[in-house]
Design a protein around this motif. Structure first.
Motif, short mmCIF file in Angstrom:
data_model
loop_
_atom_site.label_atom_id
_atom_site.label_comp_id
_atom_site.label_asym_id
_atom_site.label_seq_id
_atom_site.Cartn_x
_atom_site.Cartn_y
_atom_site.Cartn_z
N LEU A 45 0.82 -1.21 0.00
CA LEU A 45 0.00 0.00 0.00
C LEU A 45 0.86 1.26 0.00
CD1 LEU A 45 -2.72 -1.14 2.56
CD2 LEU A 45 -3.18 -0.39 0.21
N ASP A 46 1.85 1.31 0.89
CA ASP A 46 2.70 2.49 1.00
C ASP A 46 3.55 2.72 -0.24
OD1 ASP A 46 1.59 2.89 3.49
OD2 ASP A 46 3.36 2.23 4.61
N ALA A 47 3.80 1.66 -1.01
CA ALA A 47 4.56 1.80 -2.26
C ALA A 47 3.66 2.23 -3.41
CB ALA A 47 5.26 0.49 -2.59
N GLY A 48 2.35 2.25 -3.17
CA GLY A 48 1.44 2.75 -4.19
C GLY A 48 0.60 1.70 -4.89
N CYS A 49 0.71 0.44 -4.50
CA CYS A 49 -0.15 -0.58 -5.12
C CYS A 49 -1.60 -0.29 -4.75
CB CYS A 49 0.23 -1.98 -4.64
SG CYS A 49 1.80 -2.58 -5.26
N SER A 50 -2.48 -0.49 -5.71
CA SER A 50 -3.90 -0.27 -5.45
C SER A 50 -4.74 -1.01 -6.47
CB SER A 50 -4.22 1.22 -5.52
OG SER A 50 -5.58 1.46 -5.23
N PRO A 51 -5.69 -1.79 -5.99
CA PRO A 51 -5.95 -2.12 -4.60
C PRO A 51 -4.93 -3.14 -4.10
CG PRO A 51 -7.38 -3.44 -5.99
CD PRO A 51 -6.60 -2.52 -6.90
N VAL A 52 -4.93 -3.37 -2.82
CA VAL A 52 -4.14 -4.45 -2.22
C VAL A 52 -5.14 -5.44 -1.63
CG1 VAL A 52 -2.50 -5.09 -0.41
CG2 VAL A 52 -2.10 -3.05 -1.80
N VAL A 53 -4.95 -6.71 -1.99
CA VAL A 53 -5.85 -7.77 -1.54
C VAL A 53 -5.05 -8.89 -0.89
CG1 VAL A 53 -7.47 -7.24 -3.42
CG2 VAL A 53 -5.80 -9.08 -3.71
N LEU A 54 -5.76 -9.72 -0.14
CA LEU A 54 -5.20 -10.95 0.41
C LEU A 54 -5.70 -12.08 -0.48
CD1 LEU A 54 -6.06 -10.27 4.15
CD2 LEU A 54 -3.87 -9.85 3.00
N VAL A 55 -4.84 -13.03 -0.80
CA VAL A 55 -5.23 -14.13 -1.67
C VAL A 55 -5.08 -15.43 -0.91
CG1 VAL A 55 -4.81 -15.33 -3.84
CG2 VAL A 55 -4.44 -12.87 -3.72
N GLY A 56 -6.17 -16.21 -0.84
CA GLY A 56 -6.12 -17.50 -0.19
C GLY A 56 -7.48 -17.95 0.27
N ASN A 57 -7.55 -19.22 0.63
CA ASN A 57 -8.80 -19.82 1.08
C ASN A 57 -8.78 -20.16 2.56
OD1 ASN A 57 -9.48 -19.71 -1.60
ND2 ASN A 57 -9.34 -21.89 -1.96
N VAL A 58 -7.86 -19.60 3.31
CA VAL A 58 -7.76 -19.95 4.73
C VAL A 58 -8.72 -19.10 5.56
CG1 VAL A 58 -5.39 -20.79 4.58
CG2 VAL A 58 -5.79 -18.41 5.13
N ALA A 59 -9.23 -19.69 6.62
CA ALA A 59 -10.17 -19.01 7.50
C ALA A 59 -9.49 -17.84 8.20
CB ALA A 59 -10.70 -19.99 8.54
N GLY A 60 -10.24 -16.79 8.39
CA GLY A 60 -9.76 -15.65 9.17
C GLY A 60 -9.17 -14.51 8.37
N LEU A 61 -8.93 -14.68 7.08
CA LEU A 61 -8.32 -13.59 6.31
C LEU A 61 -9.20 -12.35 6.28
CD1 LEU A 61 -6.67 -15.33 3.20
CD2 LEU A 61 -5.57 -14.50 5.29
N SER A 62 -10.50 -12.55 6.19
CA SER A 62 -11.40 -11.40 6.08
C SER A 62 -11.37 -10.51 7.32
CB SER A 62 -12.83 -11.86 5.79
OG SER A 62 -13.29 -12.69 6.83
N GLN A 63 -10.93 -11.05 8.46
CA GLN A 63 -10.87 -10.24 9.68
C GLN A 63 -9.78 -9.18 9.61
OE1 GLN A 63 -10.01 -13.36 12.57
NE2 GLN A 63 -7.93 -12.64 12.82
N LEU A 64 -8.89 -9.26 8.62
CA LEU A 64 -7.80 -8.29 8.52
C LEU A 64 -8.22 -6.99 7.84
CD1 LEU A 64 -4.82 -10.69 7.73
CD2 LEU A 64 -5.54 -9.73 9.92
N GLY A 65 -9.43 -6.94 7.27
CA GLY A 65 -9.93 -5.69 6.75
C GLY A 65 -9.59 -5.37 5.31
N LEU A 66 -8.95 -6.27 4.62
CA LEU A 66 -8.66 -6.08 3.19
C LEU A 66 -9.53 -7.03 2.38
CD1 LEU A 66 -4.76 -5.85 3.15
CD2 LEU A 66 -6.39 -3.99 2.83
N PRO A 67 -9.79 -6.70 1.11
CA PRO A 67 -10.54 -7.64 0.27
C PRO A 67 -9.78 -8.97 0.17
CG PRO A 67 -10.29 -5.51 -0.83
CD PRO A 67 -9.43 -5.48 0.40
N VAL A 68 -10.53 -10.06 0.06
CA VAL A 68 -9.94 -11.39 -0.06
C VAL A 68 -10.34 -11.97 -1.41
CG1 VAL A 68 -9.86 -13.73 0.90
CG2 VAL A 68 -9.99 -11.75 2.44
N VAL A 69 -9.34 -12.45 -2.14
CA VAL A 69 -9.55 -13.16 -3.40
C VAL A 69 -9.24 -14.62 -3.13
CG1 VAL A 69 -8.73 -13.44 -5.77
CG2 VAL A 69 -8.96 -11.14 -4.80
N ARG A 70 -10.18 -15.47 -3.46
CA ARG A 70 -10.00 -16.91 -3.20
C ARG A 70 -9.10 -17.55 -4.24
NH1 ARG A 70 -12.84 -19.74 0.24
NH2 ARG A 70 -12.91 -21.57 -1.10
N ASP A 71 -8.32 -18.53 -3.80
CA ASP A 71 -7.57 -19.38 -4.73
C ASP A 71 -8.57 -20.15 -5.59
OD1 ASP A 71 -5.04 -18.70 -3.76
OD2 ASP A 71 -5.01 -20.33 -2.31
#
Length: 191
Positions: A45-71
């Motif tokens: 994010l600080d380097a300017g990437c946009s959007p920044v997402v989390l990628v994976g199917n593991v439980a709990g990722l959505s609690q981090l507040g970023l969009p999640v893209v599933r594998d």
């Protein structure tokens, strides 16, 4: 183009690994009070990437507040499935494993600087999961996953960008995390 003339591309934190050696989901393991995945996300994010997402199917990722893209569900577990999923975000995307707490804004900017697919080169070797990948490589990645080829074999032909060794020290076990905490504490104690 983004801030100060830099091009803006999406960033994807690869957070879908098994974390077998850690014993719990690495993306959610905290270092200095912050989940590992969020340390990496902040650098993107600080380097300017946009959007920044989390990628994976593991439980709990959505609690981090970023969009999640599933594998992709139609493929076996493989280090490249997160990279393949990230290819849906744009023409090019910067991918970074979630277990690199030493990754900095400067490292990410170095990977973005060539303006073309690039990969980190550190500690004398290629770091294929940390870099910029083209969405045009999605079919090749899918084939590589099905053929069980390694990321080193599948992600070829990208420009190598030398980054700091500390940026590519990944944390796989509780003892590695503890050692990193000790190193950080010592560094802060030095005059």
């Amino acid at each position: 183009m983004g801030r100060k003339g830099r091009r803006v591309i999406p960033g994807a934190v690869l957070a879908g690994g098994r974390s077998a050696r850690m014993g719990r989901t690495k993306a959610l393991v905290e270092f200095d009070g912050v989940p590992l995945a969020m340390l990496v996300a902040r650098a993107l994010l600080d380097a300017g990437c946009s959007p920044v997402v989390l990628v994976g199917n593991v439980a709990g990722l959505s609690q981090l507040g970023l969009p999640v893209v599933r594998d992709p569900d139609d493929l076996p577990r493989h280090p490249l499935t997160g990279v393949l999923a990230a290819c849906s975000l744009g023409r090019q995307v910067l991918t970074a494993p979630c277990d690199l707490p030493g990754l900095t804004v400067e490292d990410v900017r170095a990977l973005l600087a060539p303006g073309e697919p690039a990969e980190a080169f550190s500690r004398g070797r290629r770091q294929p999961l940390l870099g910029v990948v083209s969405a045009a490589s999605a079919a090749l990645l899918r084939d590589a996953i099905r053929a069980e080829r390694s990321a080193l074999d599948a992600l070829v032909g990208r420009q190598r960008v030398r980054i700091a060794d500390r940026a590519c020290v990944n944390i796989n076990t509780p003892s590695e995390l503890a050692m990193l905490a000790i190193q950080e504490a010592r560094r802060h104690e030095e005059p």
